[in-house]
Design an enzyme around this catalytic site. Structure first.
Site, PDB file in Angstrom:
ATOM      1  N   HIS A 103       0.882  -1.400   0.023  1.00  0.00           N
ATOM      2  CA  HIS A 103       0.047  -0.168  -0.058  1.00  0.00           C
ATOM      3  C   HIS A 103       0.838   1.403  -0.226  1.00  0.00           C
ATOM      4  O   HIS A 103       0.261   2.200   0.158  1.00  0.00           O
ATOM      5  CB  HIS A 103      -0.924  -0.048   1.252  1.00  0.00           C
ATOM      6  CG  HIS A 103      -2.081  -0.853   1.317  1.00  0.00           C
ATOM      7  ND1 HIS A 103      -3.130  -0.698   0.688  1.00  0.00           N
ATOM      8  CD2 HIS A 103      -2.057  -2.350   1.674  1.00  0.00           C
ATOM      9  CE1 HIS A 103      -4.090  -1.953   0.824  1.00  0.00           C
ATOM     10  NE2 HIS A 103      -3.360  -2.792   1.345  1.00  0.00           N
ATOM     11  N   LYS A 118       1.101  14.389   0.991  1.00  0.00           N
ATOM     12  CA  LYS A 118      -0.279  14.694   0.473  1.00  0.00           C
ATOM     13  C   LYS A 118      -0.376  16.310   0.102  1.00  0.00           C
ATOM     14  O   LYS A 118      -1.347  16.838  -0.336  1.00  0.00           O
ATOM     15  CB  LYS A 118      -1.420  14.348   1.516  1.00  0.00           C
ATOM     16  CG  LYS A 118      -1.339  12.797   1.560  1.00  0.00           C
ATOM     17  CD  LYS A 118      -2.144  12.307   2.540  1.00  0.00           C
ATOM     18  CE  LYS A 118      -2.129  10.721   2.961  1.00  0.00           C
ATOM     19  NZ  LYS A 118      -2.814   9.912   2.050  1.00  0.00           N
ATOM     20  N   LYS A 163      -7.940  13.897   4.636  1.00  0.00           N
ATOM     21  CA  LYS A 163      -6.959  12.726   4.740  1.00  0.00           C
ATOM     22  C   LYS A 163      -5.946  13.095   5.596  1.00  0.00           C
ATOM     23  O   LYS A 163      -6.250  14.038   6.355  1.00  0.00           O
ATOM     24  CB  LYS A 163      -6.320  12.691   3.173  1.00  0.00           C
ATOM     25  CG  LYS A 163      -5.673  14.021   2.788  1.00  0.00           C
ATOM     26  CD  LYS A 163      -5.295  13.694   1.436  1.00  0.00           C
ATOM     27  CE  LYS A 163      -6.268  14.000   0.091  1.00  0.00           C
ATOM     28  NZ  LYS A 163      -6.362  12.866  -0.545  1.00  0.00           N
ATOM     29  N   ARG A 164      -5.501  11.819   5.851  1.00  0.00           N
ATOM     30  CA  ARG A 164      -4.303  12.103   7.096  1.00  0.00           C
ATOM     31  C   ARG A 164      -3.350  13.348   6.609  1.00  0.00           C
ATOM     32  O   ARG A 164      -3.209  13.556   5.203  1.00  0.00           O
ATOM     33  CB  ARG A 164      -3.509  10.691   6.967  1.00  0.00           C
ATOM     34  CG  ARG A 164      -4.124   9.819   7.981  1.00  0.00           C
ATOM     35  CD  ARG A 164      -4.447  10.126   9.536  1.00  0.00           C
ATOM     36  NE  ARG A 164      -3.390  10.140  10.332  1.00  0.00           N
ATOM     37  CZ  ARG A 164      -3.059   9.136  10.919  1.00  0.00           C
ATOM     38  NH1 ARG A 164      -3.867   8.173  11.442  1.00  0.00           N
ATOM     39  NH2 ARG A 164      -1.892   9.357  11.739  1.00  0.00           N
TER      40      ARG A 164
HETATM   41  C1  26V Z   1       2.120   2.115   7.775  1.00  0.00           C
HETATM   42  C2  26V Z   1       2.641   1.947   9.136  1.00  0.00           C
HETATM   43  C3  26V Z   1       4.194   2.151   9.224  1.00  0.00           C
HETATM   44  C4  26V Z   1       4.727   2.005  10.540  1.00  0.00           C
HETATM   45  C5  26V Z   1       3.836   2.027  11.760  1.00  0.00           C
HETATM   46  C6  26V Z   1       2.466   2.132  11.538  1.00  0.00           C
HETATM   47  C7  26V Z   1       1.813   1.990  10.258  1.00  0.00           C
HETATM   48  C8  26V Z   1       0.519   1.859   9.901  1.00  0.00           C
HETATM   49  C9  26V Z   1       0.058   2.079   8.724  1.00  0.00           C
HETATM   50  C10 26V Z   1       0.734   1.949   7.618  1.00  0.00           C
HETATM   51  C11 26V Z   1       0.164   2.018   6.247  1.00  0.00           C
HETATM   52  C12 26V Z   1       0.412   2.937   5.609  1.00  0.00           C
HETATM   53  C13 26V Z   1      -0.001   2.520   4.245  1.00  0.00           C
HETATM   54  C14 26V Z   1      -1.491   3.087   3.680  1.00  0.00           C
HETATM   55  O1  26V Z   1      -2.054   3.382   4.481  1.00  0.00           O
HETATM   56  N1  26V Z   1      -1.297   3.229   2.404  1.00  0.00           N
HETATM   57  C15 26V Z   1      -2.717   3.964   1.676  1.00  0.00           C
HETATM   58  O2  26V Z   1      -3.327   2.583   1.441  1.00  0.00           O
HETATM   59  C16 26V Z   1      -4.598   3.200   0.711  1.00  0.00           C
HETATM   60  C17 26V Z   1      -5.438   1.762   0.530  1.00  0.00           C
HETATM   61  O3  26V Z   1      -4.637   1.179  -0.706  1.00  0.00           O
HETATM   62  C18 26V Z   1      -4.364   3.818  -0.331  1.00  0.00           C
HETATM   63  O4  26V Z   1      -5.471   4.504  -1.149  1.00  0.00           O
HETATM   64  C19 26V Z   1      -3.436   5.000  -0.181  1.00  0.00           C
HETATM   65  O5  26V Z   1      -3.055   5.708  -1.322  1.00  0.00           O
HETATM   66  C20 26V Z   1      -2.211   4.769   0.627  1.00  0.00           C
HETATM   67  O6  26V Z   1      -1.530   5.625   1.020  1.00  0.00           O
END
Ligand code: 26V
Length: 801
Positions: free
Chosen positions: A352, A541, A535-536
């Site tokens: 993702h 972004k 969004k976050r």
């Molecule tokens: C990453 C991490 C990294 C370390 C600690 C905790 C943590 C928690 C969540 C994440 C995930 C980040 C990835 C994410 O949310 N990506 C988003 O995924 C969406 C669904 O596919 C996509 O539409 C977004 O563009 C993308 O940023």
């Protein structure tokens, strides 16, 4: 008081539950009491379909899907369930008999915020689509006691408070006190002939809580199973007998810590031990559970890949590779090669994000200390990768364990049968960048599944006006077959239809205007353009670019207030990770800019800025249907897909955006004339990196220069001129996301948007065509793609046809 009759009316069931489940009479019931009673009454209606689906799944014994996700960002459940079951009119009427408003009752429910953002919300949309399509599936995750923090603003600064969604009864789950698994941590591994024995030093238990997930009209109902950590032993008896009660309770507190709180980081680096424990905790419990279910019907472990498809939502459950191999070897007696092949035939991985700071990598020392047996197996998987690399004769150099760290992306990729990206652009970038070596070794493994969103929540539920208009115009099948929306495309040239479409938008804008006035005390004009970025908060972004453009527009209005400005309200919404200082600085700047602009009588209603705190799923449901303009302005190549972009387009907002993530596909669907694309492409961004100097771009842009000077001299922070210097310092030192380079293109695109909106007929046409051509962004289409290309599963509903 009437007795309960399960086949009776919803009204009688509400009466019954108000008395028998909540313990209240109608004259003493609060809104929360009515909500709890209605929830019970609605939940009762889910039970038979749920049992039927479970029964069919067992009877037919077809391949099942297990979706492993650290996050499920569900939002409110009650209204969605009412809609799915078609109980809206009955519920409204039943409550109205007691003078209780349905909207107040469903609005009383706290969001289930068990996720950070896009990844968690996608998992929730996928659950909905899996049920809607009748695919037998379980979602597996963690039952966090505290979801994503609540955000408030103090002097414009983000403050965080603990979230407490379980404080009131949570009526949707069933506690499974008998469904328990041991989860080990630490300890030693002893080799015992050819098998290994892992003796953990700590063991906690994972206990299941099940929530039914109904599809449309509950024709199929799957299960979301969330794990809660429980101590194996409530008291340590030695200290207890000595009367040291607090110390005796320590194991309980420690065990329960594992599922206590959701990590609020989203794409930022963390290497916390507790996070790794959470990941292993839910992954191991889920695998033990699905293996138990599989073995109840199958004796031959080699059949696992033909009966089970496991999807890893990002790398958070990537320990599933070694853990499944461990269970197959150490519990079921298989050898490594056989275990690896079975695991790899069963597991699939979705990436993702390609942002380096979000790619998980654990220190070998930490992994070895917490999961010693898994660390051994990771080394063996790495050997297997090395063998394949060698055989491929590609000459690439890629390892799971590298530089003292376990690279979880490489681990997940190596252990997966298929690996997918979430938009066409992102999948191509996966092949070209982060996974290029692995792609060379395994050229058939990566594929694309562009994200989607559920039309049940994101049109039918949140936009009743549009729902009714669509039902009147093209019938009701669009809810399950969103491509039907195409049938309204010809009506973009029908003035009468356009007028009705825009009347719905206007009504939604009025609803939002009232909400803003009520919640924030800010008055806005509902006929202004509603321009929304929610969004976050993250540098990639580029909320900062939007904020700078807002300030520049205010300058232009102040200079010439008499010109024909297109009135705008700019909405911002979103949380920053509590430790992400640069993002928090941007929040404060936006709030200061808002304050200044909103209080400037020269600007008046020509421009307002609204940043409601605590953006969440429920707030999105009010904002998105009211949007005219959707801001999707990330640095090209950085937003994997985006899903908010799809929700906006579906609800008739026009996008201003870069050629990033799924924006590219939105443009392909709606057509160049119905979207405002600006800025550098992903290739151009990478090309511009060498010798990039922010100041050069600022010098070339008088509009941007003026805003930067104002911020520097304290125009937006009177009495505290240095307040926003850190934002400027970062921008000048390291504009990694190229805000300055894209600023002028963004400004120009915004002025075209002004012109476009001033032509209300032309705008209405664009809005209608956005809705008409967004059918492809249904998560039903996405899930059908996973079912066909990745999992090899089919709907059980088809059997009845
Ligand atoms: C990453 C991490 C990294 C370390 C600690 C905790 C943590 C928690 C969540 C994440 C995930 C980040 C990835 C994410 O949310 N990506 C988003 O995924 C969406 C669904 O596919 C996509 O539409 C977004 O563009 C993308 O940023």
């Amino acid at each position: 008081m009437k007795d309960f009759d399960a086949s009776g009316t919803l009204a009688s069931a509400i009466d019954f539950h108000l008395a028998h489940s909540v313990g209240k009479t109608p004259d003493s019931a609060s809104i929360t009491d009515w909500r709890l009673a209605l929830s019970r009454a609605v939940r009762d209606r889910l039970i038979t379909p749920w049992f039927d689906a479970t029964h069919q799944t067992y009877a037919k014994d077809r391949k099942r899907v297990y979706y492993l996700s650290m996050e499920f960002l569900l939002g409110r459940i009650l209204e969605d369930a009412v809609n799915n079951l078609g109980l809206e009119d009955e519920a409204k009427e039943a409550l109205a008999a007691y003078d209780v408003d349905f909207v107040d009752v469903v609005g009383d429910e706290p969001d289930a915020a068990l996720g950070n953002g896009g990844l968690g919300r996608l998992a929730a949309c996928f659950l909905d689509s899996l049920s809607c399509l009748g695919i037998p599936a379980h979602g597996y995750g963690i039952r966090y006691a505290h979801g994503l923090f609540r955000q408030s603003f103090e002097d414009g600064r983000q403050m965080e408070m603990a979230e407490d969604w379980l404080r009131h009864q949570h009526n949707w789950e069933f506690e499974r006190s008998e469904c328990l698994y041991d989860i080990g941590f630490g300890g030693q591994v002893t080799e015992n002939g050819k098998s290994a024995v892992w003796t953990p030093s700590d063991i906690v238990m994972a206990q299941a809580y099940d929530t039914p997930v109904p599809g449309w009209r509950a024709s199929w109902t799957n299960t979301l199973r969330l794990w809660s950590a429980k101590p194996r032993q409530i008291f340590d008896l030695d200290p207890f007998n000595r009367g040291e009660y607090m110390q005796a309770a320590a194991p309980e507190v420690l065990a329960e810590t594992i599922s206590r709180v959701l990590y609020p980081d989203d794409s930022t680096e963390i290497g916390k031990e507790l996070r790794l424990k959470q990941e292993f905790f839910f992954t191991s419990a889920s695998l033990q559970d699905l293996m138990r279910r599989f073995l109840a019907h199958n004796g031959d472990l080699r059949a696992l890949p033909s009966k089970v498809a496991i999807q890893m939502n990002d790398t958070h459950p990537a320990i599933a590779g070694p853990e499944l191999i461990r269970q197959l070897m150490d519990v079921h007696g298989l050898g490594f090669d056989a275990a690896f092949d079975i695991a790899q035939g069963t597991l699939h991985y979705t990436n993702h994000t390609l942002l380096p700071e979000a790619l998980e990598a654990w220190e070998v020392s930490l992994m070895g200390a917490i999961l010693p047996r898994h660390m051994q197996l990771i080394e063996r998987i790495d050997d297997r990768l090395a063998r394949d690399v060698k055989a491929s004769e590609t000459g690439v150099n890629t390892h799971i364990v590298d530089n003292g760290k376990v690279n979880m992306g490489t681990l997940a990729f190596t252990c997966a049968r298929k690996v997918n990206g979430v938009s066409a652009l992102h999948t191509n970038l996966m092949k070209q960048t982060v996974f290029s070596d692995l792609h060379a070794v395994y050229p058939d493994r990566i594929l694309n599944q562009t994200n989607g969103v559920t039309p049940r929540r994101w049109v039918h539920g949140c936009n009743p006006g549009l729902r009714n208009l669509l039902n009147d115009t093209i019938g009701t099948e669009w809810v399950r077959d969103l491509e039907q929306l195409k049938r309204i495309a010809p009506l973009a040239d029908d003035p009468d239809f356009c007028q009705r479409f825009m009347a719905v938008k206007q009504e939604n804008k009025r609803r939002l205007t009232d909400w803003v006035s009520d919640k924030l005390g800010v008055d806005i004009a509902p006929d202004a353009m509603f321009d929304i970025q929610i969004k976050r908060i993250h540098e990639y972004k580029r909320q900062l670019m939007n904020a700078l453009e807002t300030a520049a527009l205010a300058n232009a209005i102040r200079r010439d207030p008499g010109a024909a400005w297109t009135p705008r309200v700019k909405f911002f919404g979103g949380k920053a990770a509590p430790a992400y200082i640069d993002a928090k600085n941007i929040i404060r700047l936006i709030n200061d800019i808002a304050k200044s602009i909103n209080n400037d009588p020269v600007i008046g209603d020509r421009l307002k800025v609204v940043y409601p705190p605590n953006y969440n799923v429920s707030m999105a449901e009010i904002l998105i249907p009211a949007a005219d303009l959707s801001e999707q302005i990330s640095t090209a190549g950085k937003e994997a897909s985006g899903t908010g972009n799809m929700k906006f387009a579906l609800n008739g907002a026009v996008t201003i955006g870069t050629l990033d993530g799924a924006n590219v596909e939105i443009r392909d669907c709606v057509g160049d004339d119905n979207i405002y694309i600006f800025g550098m492409t992903a290739d151009q961004v990478e090309g511009a990196r060498e010798g990039y100097v922010t100041q050069n771009y600022i010098d070339q842009s008088p509009i941007l220069s003026e805003v930067i000077d104002q911020i520097r001299t304290g125009f937006y922070s009177p009495g505290d001129p240095t307040r926003h210097w850190p934002v400027l310092e970062k921008l000048l030192r390291d504009d990694y996301f190229m805000v300055a380079a894209d600023f002028d293109a963004y400004w120009d695109a915004q002025r075209k948007v002004d012109e476009g909106f001033a032509d209300s007929d032309g705008w209405a046409r664009m809005a209608v065509l956005n809705t008409a051509h967004s059918g492809w962004f249904s998560s039903d289409r996405t899930i059908q793609g996973y079912a066909d290309d990745i999992w090899g599963v089919s709907s059980l509903l088809e059997d009845d046809k």
